[in-house]
Design a protein around this motif. Structure first.
Motif, PDB file in Angstrom:
ATOM      1  N   ALA A  11       0.830  -1.208   0.000  1.00  0.00           N
ATOM      2  CA  ALA A  11       0.000   0.000   0.000  1.00  0.00           C
ATOM      3  C   ALA A  11       0.865   1.258   0.000  1.00  0.00           C
ATOM      4  O   ALA A  11       0.531   2.260  -0.664  1.00  0.00           O
ATOM      5  N   ASP A  15       0.831   4.311  -2.613  1.00  0.00           N
ATOM      6  CA  ASP A  15       0.511   5.664  -2.150  1.00  0.00           C
ATOM      7  C   ASP A  15       1.621   6.659  -2.485  1.00  0.00           C
ATOM      8  O   ASP A  15       1.345   7.812  -2.845  1.00  0.00           O
ATOM      9  N   ARG A  70      -5.595  -3.227   1.208  1.00  0.00           N
ATOM     10  CA  ARG A  70      -6.110  -2.140   2.046  1.00  0.00           C
ATOM     11  C   ARG A  70      -7.177  -2.654   3.013  1.00  0.00           C
ATOM     12  O   ARG A  70      -7.258  -2.201   4.161  1.00  0.00           O
ATOM     13  N   GLN A  74      -7.146  -2.323   7.013  1.00  0.00           N
ATOM     14  CA  GLN A  74      -8.242  -1.687   7.736  1.00  0.00           C
ATOM     15  C   GLN A  74      -8.800  -2.606   8.816  1.00  0.00           C
ATOM     16  O   GLN A  74      -9.114  -2.166   9.925  1.00  0.00           O
TER      17      GLN A  74
END
Length: 309
Positions: A11, A15, A70, A74
Motif C-alpha cells: 500500500a 501511495d 487495504r 483496515q
C-alpha cells in the motif's frame, strides 16, 4: 505471502509512487523494501508494479490486489481500535448480577451514571438471590455481582468490595393495626430472600406468621400497601419504598445483624476497565445514599397485646 507487514509495504508503494519514499514512510531500508516487494510478487505469481525509472505504476494484478491489501490493513486497524476500547472500558460486554435490594435502591442511578461514559458497553443485568449470584460469579458465568452477602467469610477466589453496611428496617401501610397498638408478632412480613446469616436468626420481635417472600421490592411494597403485611428490608430500601408507595417506617429494631452489600468478582478474571468503572459508580452512589428520602417514622409495639395492657 501477503501479511500485515507486506500489505503495508504494498500500500505504501502505491501511495507514495516510489520504493524509496515507501521505505522512508515505513522506516525500513530501501534494499529491505525492494527485497520484500520482490517476495510479495513472487508469492502472488506476477508483478504488482511496472517500473518507469524510479516510479512505480500499478499493473492490472496490482490494481486487483490493492483493495484487498487495504481491506486487510483496515481490519487490523479496526481490531486494534476495538481492543483499545475494551481496555479503556468503552466497548465490550459486561454481565451484572444484582440482588433485589440493590436492584431497587442503587441500580437505576448506577447504570445511568455508567452508561453516560460507557455507552458502547453491552450491559446485561440479571436478578437473583445473593447465594445464586455469587455461585455464578465463581463459575465465570457472570462478570460481577452486586448483592447483600452478609458477614460471611468470602471465597478466597473472589474479590469482595464491601459497600456501607445497612441495618434492617420495617414499614407498614397507613392505618395498619400496629400504628394503634397492635402487636408486631400478629402480622406476617413481606421481604426478599435474605442472606444465609440473616435467615438463621429470628426477627427482633420473634416469630411471625408466614408471609410473602419475593425478590422484587416493588411487589413487596405493593403487598404491604394493600394488606397487613409488614415490609422488611435494608433501611435505605424501606425508606425509598415508604416515599414511593406511601408506607410508614416503624421505629423498631428488626434484626441485630446488619446486611452487608458488596461487589463480587473473580480474582482470576481478566482485567476489565468496564467492570472497574461500574464498581466505581456503585461505590459512589452507595456513599451518597438516598438523602432526599425523609419518611415519617412511627414507634410500634413489640410485645403482644396481652403484655402491653
Amino acid at each position: 505471502m501477503l501479511n500485515l507487514r507486506t500489505a503495508r509495504l504494498f500500500a505504501a508503494c502505491a501511495d507514495h509512487g516510489t520504493l524509496t519514499a515507501a521505505a522512508t514512510a515505513l522506516n525500513v531500508s530501501q534494499p529491505a523494501a525492494s527485497k520484500t516487494l520482490g517476495q510479495i510478487e513472487a508469492a502472488l505469481g506476477g508483478a504488482l508494479f511496472e517500473r518507469a525509472g524510479r516510479k512505480l505504476v500499478l499493473t492490472r494484478l496490482g490494481e486487483a490486489m490493492l483493495p484487498r491489501a487495504r481491506s486487510l490493513l483496515q481490519q487490523a486497524a479496526d481490531l486494534e481500535a476495538e481492543a483499545r476500547r475494551w481496555r479503556r472500558g468503552e466497548a465490550g460486554a459486561l454481565t451484572l448480577g444484582t440482588g433485589p435490594a440493590i436492584a431497587y435502591q442503587l441500580l437505576p442511578e448506577t447504570v445511568g451514571r455508567f452508561l453516560q461514559s460507557h455507552s458502547g458497553v453491552r450491559l446485561t443485568v440479571r436478578a437473583g438471590a445473593a447465594a445464586e449470584l455469587i455461585e455464578l460469579v465463581a463459575r465465570g458465568q457472570i462478570d460481577l455481582a452486586a448483592a447483600h452477602v452478609g458477614n460471611v467469610a468470602p471465597d478466597p477466589g473472589l474479590v469482595v468490595r464491601r459497600l456501607p453496611a445497612q441495618r434492617m428496617a420495617a414499614a407498614v401501610r397507613s392505618g395498619h393495626p400496629v400504628l394503634s397498638g397492635g402487636a408486631l408478632t400478629d402480622y406476617p412480613v413481606a421481604g426478599a430472600t435474605l442472606p444465609e446469616a440473616l435467615r438463621r436468626e429470628p426477627l427482633a420481635w420473634g416469630a411471625v406468621p408466614a408471609g410473602v417472600v419475593c425478590d422484587d421490592y416493588t411487589l413487596l411494597a405493593r403487598a404491604a400497601l394493600v394488606t397487613d403485611h409488614i415490609l422488611i428490608g435494608p433501611e435505605p430500601v424501606v425508606r425509598h419504598a415508604s416515599v414511593v408507595h406511601g408506607l410508614i417506617v416503624l421505629d423498631v429494631p428488626v434484626s441485630d445483624r446488619p446486611v452487608e452489600p458488596a461487589l463480587i468478582y473473580r480474582k482470576s478474571a481478566p482485567r476489565s476497565a468496564a467492570r472497574d468503572a461500574l464498581c466505581a459508580c456503585f461505590e459512589a452512589v452507595a456513599r451518597e445514599g438516598d438523602q432526599h428520602n425523609s419518611p415519617t417514622r412511627f414507634s410500634a409495639a413489640v410485645m403482644p397485646d396481652s403484655e402491653n395492657s
